[in-house]
Design a protein around this motif. Structure first.
Motif, PDB file in Angstrom:
ATOM      1  N   ALA A   1      -7.195  18.781 -12.849  1.00 13.55           N
ATOM      2  CA  ALA A   1      -6.915  17.389 -12.506  1.00 13.55           C
ATOM      3  C   ALA A   1      -5.762  17.298 -11.517  1.00 13.55           C
ATOM      4  CB  ALA A   1      -6.586  16.586 -13.763  1.00 13.55           C
ATOM      5  N   VAL A   2      -5.762  16.220 -10.767  1.00 14.59           N
ATOM      6  CA  VAL A   2      -4.638  15.856  -9.915  1.00 14.59           C
ATOM      7  C   VAL A   2      -4.187  14.470 -10.355  1.00 14.59           C
ATOM      8  CG1 VAL A   2      -3.838  15.456  -7.557  1.00 14.59           C
ATOM      9  CG2 VAL A   2      -5.542  17.246  -8.018  1.00 14.59           C
ATOM     10  N   ALA A   3      -2.878  14.319 -10.573  1.00 17.90           N
ATOM     11  CA  ALA A   3      -2.326  13.062 -11.096  1.00 17.90           C
ATOM     12  C   ALA A   3      -1.346  12.474 -10.084  1.00 17.90           C
ATOM     13  CB  ALA A   3      -1.638  13.304 -12.434  1.00 17.90           C
ATOM     14  N   PRO A   4      -1.848  11.765  -9.074  1.00 14.95           N
ATOM     15  CA  PRO A   4      -0.951  11.238  -8.040  1.00 14.95           C
ATOM     16  C   PRO A   4      -0.007  10.170  -8.585  1.00 14.95           C
ATOM     17  CG  PRO A   4      -3.252  11.241  -7.321  1.00 14.95           C
ATOM     18  CD  PRO A   4      -3.252  11.470  -8.798  1.00 14.95           C
ATOM     19  N   GLY A   5       1.132  10.058  -7.907  1.00 13.25           N
ATOM     20  CA  GLY A   5       2.038   8.933  -8.121  1.00 13.25           C
ATOM     21  C   GLY A   5       1.689   7.816  -7.161  1.00 13.25           C
ATOM     22  N   PRO A   6       2.671   7.076  -6.655  1.00 11.33           N
ATOM     23  CA  PRO A   6       2.387   5.972  -5.727  1.00 11.33           C
ATOM     24  C   PRO A   6       1.966   6.486  -4.356  1.00 11.33           C
ATOM     25  CG  PRO A   6       4.754   6.204  -6.060  1.00 11.33           C
ATOM     26  CD  PRO A   6       4.098   7.153  -7.005  1.00 11.33           C
ATOM     27  N   ILE A   7       0.707   6.337  -4.032  1.00 11.06           N
ATOM     28  CA  ILE A   7       0.134   6.812  -2.775  1.00 11.06           C
ATOM     29  C   ILE A   7      -0.402   5.604  -1.994  1.00 11.06           C
ATOM     30  CG2 ILE A   7      -1.479   8.432  -1.711  1.00 11.06           C
ATOM     31  CD1 ILE A   7       0.600   9.763  -3.563  1.00 11.06           C
ATOM     32  N   TRP A   8      -0.192   5.596  -0.691  1.00  5.94           N
ATOM     33  CA  TRP A   8      -0.596   4.471   0.150  1.00  5.94           C
ATOM     34  C   TRP A   8      -2.097   4.548   0.421  1.00  5.94           C
ATOM     35  CZ3 TRP A   8       0.190  -0.188   0.978  1.00  5.94           C
ATOM     36  CH2 TRP A   8      -0.109  -0.852   2.165  1.00  5.94           C
ATOM     37  N   THR A   9      -2.853   3.886  -0.436  1.00  4.97           N
ATOM     38  CA  THR A   9      -4.307   3.854  -0.366  1.00  4.97           C
ATOM     39  C   THR A   9      -4.783   2.410  -0.524  1.00  4.97           C
ATOM     40  OG1 THR A   9      -4.806   3.999  -2.737  1.00  4.97           O
ATOM     41  CG2 THR A   9      -4.313   6.077  -1.587  1.00  4.97           C
ATOM     42  N   PRO A  10      -6.081   2.140  -0.326  1.00  6.42           N
ATOM     43  CA  PRO A  10      -6.587   0.775  -0.498  1.00  6.42           C
ATOM     44  C   PRO A  10      -6.371   0.196  -1.897  1.00  6.42           C
ATOM     45  CG  PRO A  10      -8.129   2.035   0.806  1.00  6.42           C
ATOM     46  CD  PRO A  10      -7.103   3.015   0.307  1.00  6.42           C
ATOM     47  N   PHE A  11      -6.124   1.055  -2.891  1.00  2.00           N
ATOM     48  CA  PHE A  11      -5.791   0.534  -4.221  1.00  2.00           C
ATOM     49  C   PHE A  11      -4.650  -0.477  -4.159  1.00  2.00           C
ATOM     50  CE2 PHE A  11      -6.922   3.482  -8.038  1.00  2.00           C
ATOM     51  CZ  PHE A  11      -8.263   3.203  -7.848  1.00  2.00           C
ATOM     52  N   ILE A  12      -3.673  -0.222  -3.302  1.00  3.19           N
ATOM     53  CA  ILE A  12      -2.424  -0.963  -3.363  1.00  3.19           C
ATOM     54  C   ILE A  12      -2.573  -2.402  -2.858  1.00  3.19           C
ATOM     55  CG2 ILE A  12       0.024  -0.919  -2.774  1.00  3.19           C
ATOM     56  CD1 ILE A  12      -1.192   1.392  -4.637  1.00  3.19           C
ATOM     57  N   PRO A  13      -3.036  -2.649  -1.642  1.00  2.00           N
ATOM     58  CA  PRO A  13      -3.242  -4.047  -1.248  1.00  2.00           C
ATOM     59  C   PRO A  13      -4.365  -4.720  -2.021  1.00  2.00           C
ATOM     60  CG  PRO A  13      -4.091  -2.583   0.449  1.00  2.00           C
ATOM     61  CD  PRO A  13      -3.329  -1.723  -0.523  1.00  2.00           C
ATOM     62  N   GLY A  14      -5.261  -3.924  -2.599  1.00  2.00           N
ATOM     63  CA  GLY A  14      -6.341  -4.505  -3.389  1.00  2.00           C
ATOM     64  C   GLY A  14      -5.925  -4.897  -4.796  1.00  2.00           C
ATOM     65  N   THR A  15      -4.750  -4.437  -5.228  1.00  2.00           N
ATOM     66  CA  THR A  15      -4.300  -4.657  -6.597  1.00  2.00           C
ATOM     67  C   THR A  15      -3.126  -5.614  -6.691  1.00  2.00           C
ATOM     68  OG1 THR A  15      -5.009  -2.456  -7.296  1.00  2.00           O
ATOM     69  CG2 THR A  15      -3.346  -3.518  -8.649  1.00  2.00           C
ATOM     70  N   MET A  16      -2.175  -5.478  -5.766  1.00  2.00           N
ATOM     71  CA  MET A  16      -0.867  -6.116  -5.919  1.00  2.00           C
ATOM     72  C   MET A  16      -0.738  -7.377  -5.074  1.00  2.00           C
ATOM     73  SD  MET A  16       1.558  -2.748  -5.830  1.00  2.00           S
ATOM     74  CE  MET A  16       1.373  -1.457  -7.069  1.00  2.00           C
ATOM     75  N   GLN A  17       0.243  -8.208  -5.441  1.00  2.00           N
ATOM     76  CA  GLN A  17       0.599  -9.366  -4.646  1.00  2.00           C
ATOM     77  C   GLN A  17       1.333  -8.903  -3.390  1.00  2.00           C
ATOM     78  OE1 GLN A  17      -0.374 -12.555  -5.341  1.00  2.00           O
ATOM     79  NE2 GLN A  17      -1.526 -11.531  -6.984  1.00  2.00           N
ATOM     80  N   PRO A  18       1.286  -9.692  -2.310  1.00  2.00           N
ATOM     81  CA  PRO A  18       1.881  -9.254  -1.050  1.00  2.00           C
ATOM     82  C   PRO A  18       3.326  -8.780  -1.171  1.00  2.00           C
ATOM     83  CG  PRO A  18       0.583 -11.227  -0.690  1.00  2.00           C
ATOM     84  CD  PRO A  18       0.611 -10.998  -2.176  1.00  2.00           C
ATOM     85  N   GLU A  19       4.141  -9.515  -1.932  1.00  2.00           N
ATOM     86  CA  GLU A  19       5.545  -9.139  -2.045  1.00  2.00           C
ATOM     87  C   GLU A  19       5.736  -7.842  -2.825  1.00  2.00           C
ATOM     88  OE1 GLU A  19       4.510 -12.028  -5.388  1.00  2.00           O
ATOM     89  OE2 GLU A  19       4.148 -11.876  -3.220  1.00  2.00           O
TER      90      GLU A  19
END
Length: 283
Positions: free
Chosen positions: A215-233
Motif C-alpha cells: 500500500a501507499v498512504a499519501p498525505g496532503p497531495i495536490w490532486t482533484p480530490f482537494i478542490p472537489g472536496t473542500m471550500q475555497p478558503e
C-alpha cells in the motif's frame, strides 16, 4: 522544493477535473527510464488524473503498457493517454463506475484482451468528501463511498487474480488518514483504513503464489480530490501545515508505486509507504 501558491478554488464535482485546477498538479517523471517495467502490463484505477496520472506516466516511461479505469472524466483521461503515448507506450481507456462489480470485471478483461496479460494492478480510484455533520450523513452517500473506495478494490482484485501469476504486483492506495484519522473525513478515513487492512490480509493470502501486495498512504497531495472536496478558503495554500510546509505533488507519490511494482520491491509485501511531507504516523 519551493511550494507553489495554491489560490482559493473549488469544483462542484467528485471526482473533480484536473484540467480546471490552478496551478496544474505536477505529474511529470523526473528521471530517464531504465526499463524497470519492460514488458509489463499495468491496470491503474483512477488513472485519469492526480496520483493515477503520475503513476501512468512513470510506468510508461519505465516500459509498461497502461490500462486506465476511470469514472467519467473523459477530458482528463484523454490527456493521460496522450502522456502515455508520448512516453512511447500504449494506453487503453476504460470508463465505468467500479463500485459496480461488472465494471471491475470489464476493466480487467478488456485489459487482458488488449494487451494479452496483466502483471500489475493499482487499486487507486476513490472518492472523498467532507462529512460536515456525520449524524446526518445519508445512507446513499455512505454506500457510495464504500462502493468506490472498498468494494471496487475487492471486485477488481477478484477479477484480476486469475490473470496474475508469480511475480505479479498489487498496490493499493490508502491514506495518512487511515493512521491519523480526521474528524471532517470520517467516512473517507474509514474506507482508507479498510484498504490498509485489505492490503495486509491479501499479502498474507497471496504469499504462496508469489504475488506481493503493498500500500501507499499519501498525505496532503495536490490532486482533484482537494478542490472537489473542500471550500475555497480551505484550499488556499493547501498542505502548508505539514512539516515540509507544502502539499506534495503527484509525481512525488508515483515513485513509491514504482518501487513496489518493480523488482526493487521484491522483498516487500503487506507494507506501506508514507509520502506525506514528514507527518509521523504508525506504520
Amino acid at each position: 522544493m519551493n511550494a507553489p501558491h495554491i489560490p482559493a478554488q473549488s469544483q462542484d464535482a467528485m471526482p473533480a477535473d484536473e484540467h480546471k485546477m490552478d496551478p496544474a498538479p505536477d505529474w511529470k517523471p523526473r528521471h530517464p527510464g531504465v526499463g524497470k517495467l519492460d514488458g509489463k502490463v499495468a491496470l491503474i484505477t483512477g488513472g485519469d488524473s492526480g496520483i493515477g496520472r503520475a503513476i501512468a506516466a512513470l510506468f510508461a516511461r519505465e516500459g509498461a503498457k497502461i490500462a486506465i479505469a476511470y469514472l467519467e472524466e473523459d477530458e482528463d483521461a484523454d490527456k493521460t493517454r496522450q502522456i502515455v503515448e508520448e512516453e512511447g507506450s500504449d494506453c487503453l481507456l476504460i470508463p465505468g463506475d467500479l463500485g459496480v462489480k461488472d465494471n471491475c470485471v470489464k476493466a480487467v478483461e478488456e485489459t487482458v484482451a488488449e494487451f494479452g496479460k496483466l502483471d500489475i494492478l493499482i487499486n487507486n480510484g476513490a472518492q472523498q468528501w467532507v462529512d460536515e455533520d456525520f449524524a446526518d450523513l445519508s445512507e446513499g452517500k455512505i454506500r457510495q463511498m464504500i462502493g468506490s473506495n472498498i468494494m471496487a478494490y475487492m471486485f477488481t482484485t477478484q477479477a484480476a487474480l486469475k490473470h496474475l501469476g508469480e511475480g505479479a504486483r498489487i498496490i493499493n492506495t490508502s491514506s495518512v488518514n487511515a493512521f491519523a484519522g480526521m474528524g471532517s473525513l470520517v467516512t473517507y478515513s474509514m474506507t482508507r483504513g479498510a484498504s490498509l487492512a485489505f492490503t495486509r490480509s491479501m499479502a498474507s493470502n497471496l504469499t504462496d503464489k508469489g504475488i506481493t501486495v503493498n500500500a501507499v498512504a499519501p498525505g496532503p497531495i495536490w490532486t482533484p480530490f482537494i478542490p472537489g472536496t473542500m471550500q475555497p478558503e480551505q484550499v488556499e495554500d493547501f498542505g502548508s501545515g505539514t512539516p515540509m510546509g507544502r502539499a506534495g505533488q503527484p509525481w512525488e507519490v508515483a515513485t513509491a508505486y514504482l518501487f513496489f511494482a518493480s523488482s526493487d520491491g521484491s522483498y516487500y509485501t503487506g507494507q506501506t509507504m508514507h509520502p506525506n511531507g514528514g507527518m509521523v504516523v504508525g506504520a
